[in-house]
Scaffold this motif. Structure first.
Motif, short mmCIF file in Angstrom:
data_model
loop_
_atom_site.label_atom_id
_atom_site.label_comp_id
_atom_site.label_asym_id
_atom_site.label_seq_id
_atom_site.Cartn_x
_atom_site.Cartn_y
_atom_site.Cartn_z
N ALA A 155 0.84 -1.20 0.00
CA ALA A 155 0.00 0.00 0.00
C ALA A 155 0.87 1.25 0.00
N GLN A 156 0.81 2.00 1.09
CA GLN A 156 1.58 3.25 1.17
C GLN A 156 3.00 2.99 1.67
N PRO A 157 3.99 3.69 1.11
CA PRO A 157 5.34 3.59 1.66
C PRO A 157 5.36 4.20 3.07
N LYS A 158 6.37 3.81 3.86
CA LYS A 158 6.54 4.45 5.17
C LYS A 158 7.05 5.85 4.93
N LYS A 159 6.41 6.82 5.60
CA LYS A 159 6.78 8.24 5.36
C LYS A 159 8.25 8.51 5.63
N GLU A 160 8.78 7.81 6.68
CA GLU A 160 10.15 8.11 7.07
C GLU A 160 11.17 7.21 6.35
N CYS A 161 10.73 6.44 5.37
CA CYS A 161 11.64 5.47 4.73
C CYS A 161 12.86 6.19 4.12
N LEU A 162 14.05 5.73 4.54
CA LEU A 162 15.29 6.39 4.11
C LEU A 162 15.61 6.12 2.64
N HIS A 174 15.21 9.39 0.18
CA HIS A 174 16.27 9.27 -0.84
C HIS A 174 17.68 9.42 -0.26
N ILE A 175 17.89 8.81 0.89
CA ILE A 175 19.22 8.86 1.51
C ILE A 175 20.05 7.61 1.13
N TYR A 176 19.39 6.51 0.88
CA TYR A 176 20.01 5.25 0.45
C TYR A 176 21.17 4.84 1.36
N PRO A 177 20.89 4.57 2.62
CA PRO A 177 21.97 4.29 3.58
C PRO A 177 22.85 3.10 3.20
N ALA A 178 22.29 2.09 2.54
CA ALA A 178 23.09 0.90 2.24
C ALA A 178 24.16 1.18 1.20
N LEU A 179 24.04 2.30 0.47
CA LEU A 179 25.05 2.61 -0.53
C LEU A 179 26.20 3.40 0.07
#
Ligand SMILES: [Zn+2]
Length: 335
Positions: free
Chosen positions: A232-239, A244-249
């Motif tokens: 459904a909806q993405p999590k608002k705080e999803c990085l 668009h922080i992409y921590p795994a990169l």
């Protein structure tokens, strides 16, 4: 006779869909259990270009579920990517298969996704999965996620700008640490999950967006349970997909793994703590384990020892090869 005649007779694909598949390129990360079934199905379906990356070589215990390999590959310790390419080209010489023997990391993932329409997950660990999720959402490439262990599997088809992402559905580090090398696996669940991954990919590549499943699917084929969570909806705080922080990169392989020079040891520090009592119980079935108040020592029969500290550090003793150490870590510790 056209080798794809039966597939083209299937109305939603037809001649037009077949051409779309021929014009498509996919990246399959991992050529083991999931990756092998995925590659086999896509090669036979006439997927134009398959890029395959795997860091491991073929071993006897793979044959129970990794359908692209045979006893000769075991005898010669052939790298999985190469053995897979040989089998795939033998079943379909019309397509292009590119085999890369390496670990998919932040250092090479940008090159790996060049020209790729869909990334398919055949990995065995969540750090690589979160990296794939991040790179796919950064570059607008769909990510066909799959994971299997024991008799259970999970799968979803994530599309940037259209669905939530893996990070919305699973918190990083929340895995229970069970791996195929500690709790085992039966092969039917591999075939089921990878078949879902391939089916969604074919729907997407042939333009049948309305038929996409749009759920995060969990299956346990032994206890006969199945759940579908609606995407459904993405999590608002999803990085990843929202901020668009992409921590795994941002992590590099060397931050997690260090060679301890002259000691034939690689230190891997991925977890912030490890419960030594719990890990002793878990590893006892597959290794000779001793515990002191400060550490746990697990001796495996392949001349590799793990020394585990409660602060989350793991020393992989018996190698100075970071890729090999990470492979063994993902096998026995998981993520
Ligand atoms: Zn997300």
């Amino acid at each position: 006779m056209n080798r794809y005649a039966r597939q083209m007779l299937f109305n939603p694909i037809g001649e037009e869909g077949q051409q779309k598949l021929a014009d498509s390129s996919v990246l399959i990360v991992g050529a083991g259990a999931l990756g092998g079934v995925i590659a086999n199905q896509l090669a036979r379906a006439g997927l134009g270009k398959i890029r395959l990356i795997d860091r491991d070589y073929v071993e006897l215990t793979n044959l129970q579920r990794q359908i692209l390999f045979d006893e000769q590959d075991v005898e010669k310790s052939v790298p999985k990517a190469i053995a897979a390419k040989n089998k795939l080209q033998a079943s379909n010489s019309d397509i292009e298969v590119e085999a890369i023997v390496a670990d998919a990391t932040v250092d090479n993932i940008n090159d790996l996704i060049q020209g790729i329409d869909v990334v398919l997950d055949g990995t065995d660990n969540f750090s690589t999965r979160f990296m794939l999720n991040d790179i796919c959402f950064k570059h607008g490439i769909p990510y066909s996620y799959g994971g299997v262990v024991s008799s259970r599997g999970m799968t979803s088809f994530f599309i940037p700008e259209q669905t939530p992402c893996l990070r919305c559905m699973i918190s990083e580090g929340a895995g229970d640490g069970q791996t195929c090398d500690t709790v085992g696996i039966i092969s039917p669940i591999v075939d089921i999950i990878s078949s879902y991954q391939v089916t969604e990919t074919i729907k997407y590549l042939t333009g049948h967006f309305k038929n996409l499943r749009q759920t995060f699917k969990t299956i346990d084929i032994w206890s006969n349970q199945q759940f579908d969570i609606k995407l459904a909806q993405p999590k608002k705080e999803c990085l990843t997909c929202q901020q668009h922080i992409y921590p795994a990169l941002k992590k590099t392989m060397n931050e997690e793994a260090t060679i301890l020079c002259g000691r034939d040891t690689v230190q891997i520090h991925k977890k912030s703590e490890m419960n030594l009592v719990k890990w002793k119980e878990r590893l006892e079935t597959i290794a000779n384990v001793t515990r002191t108040p400060f550490l746990l020592k697990a001796q495996f029969d392949n001349n590799i020892d793990f020394v585990i500290f409660s602060d989350g550090r793991v020393l992989v003793q018996g190698t100075e090869d970071i890729v090999k150490a990470r492979t063994l870590y993902d096998r026995y510790i998981g993520s």
